[in-house]
Design a protein around this motif. Sequence first.
Motif, PDB file in Angstrom:
ATOM      1  N   PRO A  16       0.963  -1.394  -0.089  1.00 61.65           N
ATOM      2  CA  PRO A  16       0.450  -0.049   0.182  1.00 61.65           C
ATOM      3  C   PRO A  16       1.273   1.774  -0.298  1.00 61.65           C
ATOM      4  CG  PRO A  16      -0.720  -1.553   2.163  1.00 61.65           C
ATOM      5  CD  PRO A  16       0.115  -1.609   1.104  1.00 61.65           C
ATOM      6  N   PRO A  17       0.160   2.290  -1.040  1.00 63.63           N
ATOM      7  CA  PRO A  17       1.128   3.814  -0.893  1.00 63.63           C
ATOM      8  C   PRO A  17       1.871   4.252   0.190  1.00 63.63           C
ATOM      9  CG  PRO A  17      -0.964   3.767  -1.628  1.00 63.63           C
ATOM     10  CD  PRO A  17      -0.464   2.320  -1.200  1.00 63.63           C
ATOM     11  N   GLU A  18       3.346   4.705   0.363  1.00 68.15           N
ATOM     12  CA  GLU A  18       3.181   5.236   1.684  1.00 68.15           C
ATOM     13  C   GLU A  18       3.149   6.706   1.648  1.00 68.15           C
ATOM     14  OE1 GLU A  18       7.797   5.008   1.995  1.00 68.15           O
ATOM     15  OE2 GLU A  18       7.698   2.580   3.103  1.00 68.15           O
ATOM     16  N   SER A  19       2.852   7.164   0.212  1.00 70.90           N
ATOM     17  CA  SER A  19       1.795   8.355   0.160  1.00 70.90           C
ATOM     18  C   SER A  19       0.785   8.869  -0.500  1.00 70.90           C
ATOM     19  CB  SER A  19       3.113   9.139  -0.022  1.00 70.90           C
ATOM     20  OG  SER A  19       2.974   8.958  -1.446  1.00 70.90           O
ATOM     21  N   GLU A  20       0.099   9.040  -0.481  1.00 69.02           N
ATOM     22  CA  GLU A  20      -1.006   9.004  -1.177  1.00 69.02           C
ATOM     23  C   GLU A  20      -0.784   9.531  -2.878  1.00 69.02           C
ATOM     24  OE1 GLU A  20      -1.896   9.155   2.689  1.00 69.02           O
ATOM     25  OE2 GLU A  20      -1.107  10.334   2.041  1.00 69.02           O
ATOM     26  N   SER A  21       0.099  10.274  -2.990  1.00 73.82           N
ATOM     27  CA  SER A  21       1.356  10.138  -4.354  1.00 73.82           C
ATOM     28  C   SER A  21       1.396   9.329  -5.461  1.00 73.82           C
ATOM     29  CB  SER A  21       2.176  11.308  -4.159  1.00 73.82           C
ATOM     30  OG  SER A  21       3.352  10.648  -3.797  1.00 73.82           O
ATOM     31  N   ASP A  22       1.325   8.685  -4.326  1.00 72.08           N
ATOM     32  CA  ASP A  22       1.739   6.981  -5.392  1.00 72.08           C
ATOM     33  C   ASP A  22       0.413   5.953  -5.289  1.00 72.08           C
ATOM     34  OD1 ASP A  22       3.585   3.336  -4.822  1.00 72.08           O
ATOM     35  OD2 ASP A  22       2.808   4.491  -6.321  1.00 72.08           O
ATOM     36  N   GLU A  23      -0.367   6.484  -6.887  1.00 71.18           N
ATOM     37  CA  GLU A  23      -1.579   5.516  -6.910  1.00 71.18           C
ATOM     38  C   GLU A  23      -1.507   4.574  -8.311  1.00 71.18           C
ATOM     39  OE1 GLU A  23      -2.272   8.400 -11.134  1.00 71.18           O
ATOM     40  OE2 GLU A  23      -2.136   9.137  -9.622  1.00 71.18           O
ATOM     41  N   SER A  24      -0.166   4.412  -8.336  1.00 69.60           N
ATOM     42  CA  SER A  24      -0.089   2.734  -8.688  1.00 69.60           C
ATOM     43  C   SER A  24      -0.406   1.557  -8.252  1.00 69.60           C
ATOM     44  CB  SER A  24       1.548   2.422  -8.960  1.00 69.60           C
ATOM     45  OG  SER A  24       2.515   2.281  -8.091  1.00 69.60           O
ATOM     46  N   TRP A  25      -0.003   1.823  -6.807  1.00 65.46           N
ATOM     47  CA  TRP A  25      -0.881   0.259  -6.523  1.00 65.46           C
ATOM     48  C   TRP A  25      -2.604  -0.034  -6.149  1.00 65.46           C
ATOM     49  CZ3 TRP A  25      -4.322  -0.505  -1.985  1.00 65.46           C
ATOM     50  CH2 TRP A  25      -4.021  -1.533  -1.436  1.00 65.46           C
ATOM     51  N   VAL A  26      -2.815   1.894  -6.294  1.00 71.27           N
ATOM     52  CA  VAL A  26      -4.488   1.336  -6.387  1.00 71.27           C
ATOM     53  C   VAL A  26      -4.668   0.920  -7.865  1.00 71.27           C
ATOM     54  CG1 VAL A  26      -6.360   2.930  -6.276  1.00 71.27           C
ATOM     55  CG2 VAL A  26      -4.708   2.789  -4.488  1.00 71.27           C
ATOM     56  N   TRP A  27      -4.279   1.916  -8.251  1.00 75.82           N
ATOM     57  CA  TRP A  27      -4.674   1.313  -9.808  1.00 75.82           C
ATOM     58  C   TRP A  27      -4.518  -0.012 -10.525  1.00 75.82           C
ATOM     59  CZ3 TRP A  27      -8.351   2.190 -13.164  1.00 75.82           C
ATOM     60  CH2 TRP A  27      -7.922   2.458 -14.580  1.00 75.82           C
ATOM     61  N   SER A  28      -3.772  -0.563 -10.007  1.00 75.93           N
ATOM     62  CA  SER A  28      -3.424  -1.923 -10.557  1.00 75.93           C
ATOM     63  C   SER A  28      -4.843  -2.897  -9.055  1.00 75.93           C
ATOM     64  CB  SER A  28      -1.929  -2.561  -9.566  1.00 75.93           C
ATOM     65  OG  SER A  28      -1.415  -2.083 -10.723  1.00 75.93           O
TER      66      SER A  28
END
Length: 373
Positions: free
Chosen positions: A93-105
């Motif tokens: 899960p992203p450590e910061s909300e700016s990393d959207e790759s995990w949620v999009w996957s």
Amino acid sequence: MFLHTPHTGSRTHAKSHISSAAPYKHLTSHNHIQFPTRTKPPILTSHARISTPHHIMPSGQSNSNSNSNSNTISATNNRQHNPPAEAVPSFPPPESESDESWVWSQIKAEARRDADSEPALASYLYATVLSHPSLPRSLSFHLANKLCSSTLLSTLLYDLFVASFSEHPTLRSAAVADLLAVMKRDPACVSFSHCLLNYKGFLAIQAHRVSHVLWSQNRKPLALALQSRIADVFAVDIHPAARIGKGILLDHATGVVIGETAVIGNNVSILHHVTLGGTGKDVGDRHPKIADGVLIGAGATILGNIKIGEGAKIGAGSLVLIDVPARTTAVGNPARLIGRNNRGEPVKNEGDVFPGETMDHTSFIQQWCDYII
């Protein structure tokens, strides 16, 4: 008209596909997209990771050829029911909300699973999620279809949303934070894709952020037109000038009204039929200021330029006309303050977690009435 959409991995600008597909708002059964036959992924619990469908397995993990012997076929079947670790999204899960790759996957994997299990939704899921290269593109497409009208075209709205998400990365990070907030706080939310596609509170907030950008750019007529469409479609009325943080949950969302000079912090949860309004006679800065971590119960009304402190809680149906200190509960009509010790200090929650994140509606109720929970 058949909707032509790019393959999942395509980076082609979606604008060209949308422009040639209008009107595309309603996908009907006659333009159903046929997906290749695939093995249905196992049913997932709420705590399980989502298995990537077999048609996108990495090279070397595909099924055996049809001329394999029976032992090989058996091994293939075992692989189908127990996909290798490489086929499961392994991003933390992203450590910061700016990393959207995990949620999009996760969203794409959920959409593929749902398209396999419910063919009636396959065309819809492909057009709305699977054909897009990123979360902002998918969200822009979905919002454009939801908010368009006979005179406010979906193609115009799509371009508007895509440009806003591209030029303002904070909009993307806020959308990811909102998705994570809904999944964490709402037990009725079964998946990220469910939130993205069906939660009108989430969609209303994302559209509002774009209208706020337009308002800040002095494009006020378009911002107000978008506000009107949001109110018509989602039954959520948020003035474009209102400032809203990230990690927001609008639970159920119906009937939420947020005034022009209202300010809402981060990690706030608001239930249906909540009003953040003015007193009706003031001008200028006249709406409530909601700090981080606040929980506002269903049907609560907060009026005037008052402050609701960090981690405060507003009981359902309350009428609040005065400032509410941090870590304090306001209940009743008119509201009175509870949840403080004999020295007037706020009583902190166990673990020091804000009620806006725990969704705890009932602590301190014994200080207000004799009702036993």
